[in-house]
Design an enzyme around this catalytic site. Structure first.
Site, PDB file in Angstrom:
ATOM      1  N   ASP A 112       4.687  -6.133   3.590  1.00  0.00           N
ATOM      2  CA  ASP A 112       3.966  -5.256   4.646  1.00  0.00           C
ATOM      3  C   ASP A 112       4.370  -5.558   6.098  1.00  0.00           C
ATOM      4  O   ASP A 112       3.886  -5.144   7.163  1.00  0.00           O
ATOM      5  CB  ASP A 112       2.749  -5.037   4.692  1.00  0.00           C
ATOM      6  CG  ASP A 112       2.031  -3.691   5.331  1.00  0.00           C
ATOM      7  OD1 ASP A 112       2.935  -2.808   5.562  1.00  0.00           O
ATOM      8  OD2 ASP A 112       0.826  -3.571   5.452  1.00  0.00           O
ATOM      9  N   ASP A 119      -0.541   4.698   0.924  1.00  0.00           N
ATOM     10  CA  ASP A 119      -0.690   5.574   2.168  1.00  0.00           C
ATOM     11  C   ASP A 119       0.124   5.449   3.266  1.00  0.00           C
ATOM     12  O   ASP A 119       0.705   4.330   3.479  1.00  0.00           O
ATOM     13  CB  ASP A 119      -2.288   5.392   2.249  1.00  0.00           C
ATOM     14  CG  ASP A 119      -2.622   4.172   2.922  1.00  0.00           C
ATOM     15  OD1 ASP A 119      -2.143   3.093   2.479  1.00  0.00           O
ATOM     16  OD2 ASP A 119      -3.410   4.291   4.027  1.00  0.00           O
ATOM     17  N   GLU A 137      -4.917   1.702   3.015  1.00  0.00           N
ATOM     18  CA  GLU A 137      -4.769   0.453   3.909  1.00  0.00           C
ATOM     19  C   GLU A 137      -4.713   0.968   5.338  1.00  0.00           C
ATOM     20  O   GLU A 137      -5.129   0.190   6.326  1.00  0.00           O
ATOM     21  CB  GLU A 137      -3.485  -0.416   3.439  1.00  0.00           C
ATOM     22  CG  GLU A 137      -3.289  -1.731   4.175  1.00  0.00           C
ATOM     23  CD  GLU A 137      -2.572  -1.585   5.656  1.00  0.00           C
ATOM     24  OE1 GLU A 137      -2.568  -2.603   6.249  1.00  0.00           O
ATOM     25  OE2 GLU A 137      -2.327  -0.543   5.960  1.00  0.00           O
ATOM     26  N   HIS A 187       0.760  -1.328  -0.137  1.00  0.00           N
ATOM     27  CA  HIS A 187       0.123   0.007   0.007  1.00  0.00           C
ATOM     28  C   HIS A 187       0.794   1.295   0.000  1.00  0.00           C
ATOM     29  O   HIS A 187       1.847   1.275   0.545  1.00  0.00           O
ATOM     30  CB  HIS A 187      -1.002   0.009   1.267  1.00  0.00           C
ATOM     31  CG  HIS A 187      -0.343   0.064   2.423  1.00  0.00           C
ATOM     32  ND1 HIS A 187       0.075   1.238   3.318  1.00  0.00           N
ATOM     33  CD2 HIS A 187       0.090  -0.927   3.300  1.00  0.00           C
ATOM     34  CE1 HIS A 187       0.612   1.057   4.348  1.00  0.00           C
ATOM     35  NE2 HIS A 187       0.547  -0.106   4.460  1.00  0.00           N
ATOM     36  N   HIS A 196       4.457   4.420  12.219  1.00  0.00           N
ATOM     37  CA  HIS A 196       3.262   5.519  12.531  1.00  0.00           C
ATOM     38  C   HIS A 196       3.983   6.567  13.618  1.00  0.00           C
ATOM     39  O   HIS A 196       3.128   7.248  14.328  1.00  0.00           O
ATOM     40  CB  HIS A 196       2.296   4.615  13.100  1.00  0.00           C
ATOM     41  CG  HIS A 196       1.437   3.882  12.306  1.00  0.00           C
ATOM     42  ND1 HIS A 196       0.420   3.078  12.682  1.00  0.00           N
ATOM     43  CD2 HIS A 196       1.754   3.300  10.944  1.00  0.00           C
ATOM     44  CE1 HIS A 196      -0.121   2.434  11.743  1.00  0.00           C
ATOM     45  NE2 HIS A 196       0.930   2.368  10.559  1.00  0.00           N
TER      46      HIS A 196
END
EC number: 3.4.11.4
Length: 417
Positions: free
Chosen positions: A198, A80, A175, A78, A384
């Protein structure tokens, strides 16, 4: 490895943060900036059938270079990045020959990436790390995966002596807000199985993930003057607090590990008249997952019974919605696809770390949509947030794994499925 560094940096400097409050797909138009770059790159390196649809799903094909029949396989990532922390103005830093000590991410704000707290750093002493500058996330989740897939396809194009079947690549938006696979066209993709790139630490290979649900609980109250409130006021915030306190105290993310499930309060807002609690529910075991959902509804029912006479109607309204399920159910009948990835790692001198995902990936959704899809490491850590980093050597190893899986697929006799 310079080509990996250059490609990765060209991806992470593009802001692709997704937005859960947006109804569109992709949820933010800026994601298309990277999607269109990926289309251009896939065409440039020589892939065929390169497409991007109106929702930003990118697909491409590396044609087979063998005469015999080989199952079509896929690789998915992904593009994003998480809205949990800003992905705007990412300024990556390259740390060559990491010495095992503290890394100053931002001198002005005294932001330090230290192995005394992030012990995994010591696994990569002597390697090249790419970090943030302490003010943004990095975006290795999952732009490392993008980098690895594109680089592996480029390598296979440039090395036709490596024999492989047809390979499909797919890149998805959104995602990070749980919508990456919502309108992924599995039939168009046309693969028998795929792998999401991922995961995190080098060697990770995952085919189990949480069953997941989200819950939104609304609490009603009655507001009257506090000086005359006895027997009349109902403070919805206190009821919401009581609800949270009735959840099992130790079954929360910071107290659980491995296969242990949890309840996680992710939102709390309120006033005297109305409060809202939002939580996520996770468990690998389907029966325990159902019990957790039932627990939320049971607590709500008890609260309603307690206030039935005073309030006259339900004071607590709980909505629980499933989000995704454990892909193990769909992958286990085809365990040879996990075995294949494990063998690829072993042949490359990588120790496979087969463990459950304490979360979910596009692969969990895709597996239930007819595309069995285990997850392979992409190399990043501390996703994150501002402490995110990725060893370049891990990305190179992931490239090697993709190439090896392609090679082994062309050499293997698979059971009829």
């Amino acid at each position: 490895m310079q080509n990996i560094i250059d490609r990765f940096i060209s991806y992470v400097i593009i802001d692709t943060e997704s937005d859960a409050n947006s109804p569109t797909t992709p949820s933010t138009k800026k994601q298309l900036d990277l999607a269109n770059l990926l289309v251009k790159e896939l065409n440039t390196i020589g892939l065929t059938e390169v497409t991007i649809d109106e929702n930003g799903y990118v697909m491409g094909t590396l044609p087979s270079n063998v005469d015999h029949e080989v199952p079509t396989i896929g690789f998915v990532s992904h593009y994003d990045t998480s809205p949990d922390f800003t992905g705007k103005n990412v300024k990556p830093q390259i740390i060559e020959n990491y010495d095992g000590g503290d890394i100053v991410l931002n001198k002005e704000q005294n932001i330090i990436l230290s192995p005394s707290y992030f012990k995994d750093l010591l696994l990569y002493k002597g390697q090249t790390l790419i970090t943030t500058n302490g003010l943004t996330l990095l975006g290795a989740d999952d732009k490392a995966g993008l980098t690895e897939i594109v680089t592996a396809m480029e390598y296979l194009v440039q090395h036709p002596e490596i024999k492989h079947g047809k390979i499909r690549v797919g890149f998805t938006p959104d995602e990070e807000i749980g919508r990456g696979a919502d309108i992924f066209d599995v039939e168009k993709f046309g693969a028998k199985w795929a792998y999401t790139m991922d995961g995190s630490q080098i060697g990770e290979l995952e085919y189990e993930n949480f069953n997941a649900a989200g819950a939104k609980i609304k609490f009603k109250g009655k507001s009257v003057h506090p000086g005359y409130a006895k027997g009349k006021m109902i403070n919805s915030m206190l009821i919401a607090n009581d609800f949270i306190n009735q959840l099992p105290k130790n079954e929360i993310p910071q107290e659980t590990v491995d296969y242990e499930g949890f309840y996680h309060v992710v939102g709390l807002s309120g006033s005297i008249e109305e409060s809202v609690v939002e939580l996520i529910i996770r468990d690998h075991d389907a029966n325990l997952f159902q019990e957790r959902k039932n627990k939320v509804l049971e607590i709500a029912e008890e609260i309603n019974k307690k206030f039935a006479q005073q309030f006259g109607e339900d004071i607590c309204i709980a909505e629980v919605k499933d989000q995704y399920y454990n892909m193990r159910e769909k992958v286990e009948p085809m365990m040879f696809i996990v075995d294949l990835a494990e063998e690829a790692m072993k042949q490359l001198g990588i120790i496979p770390l087969i463990k459950p995902i304490r979360g979910g990936t596009d692969g969990s959704r895709l597996s239930y949509m007819g595309l069995p899809c285990p997850n392979i490491f992409a190399g990043g850590h501390n996703f994150h947030g501002k402490y995110e980093y990725v060893p370049v050597e891990s990305m190179q190893k992931a490239v090697d794994v993709i190439v090896k899986i392609a090679e082994l697929t062309a050499k293997t006799d698979f059971p009829e499925k």
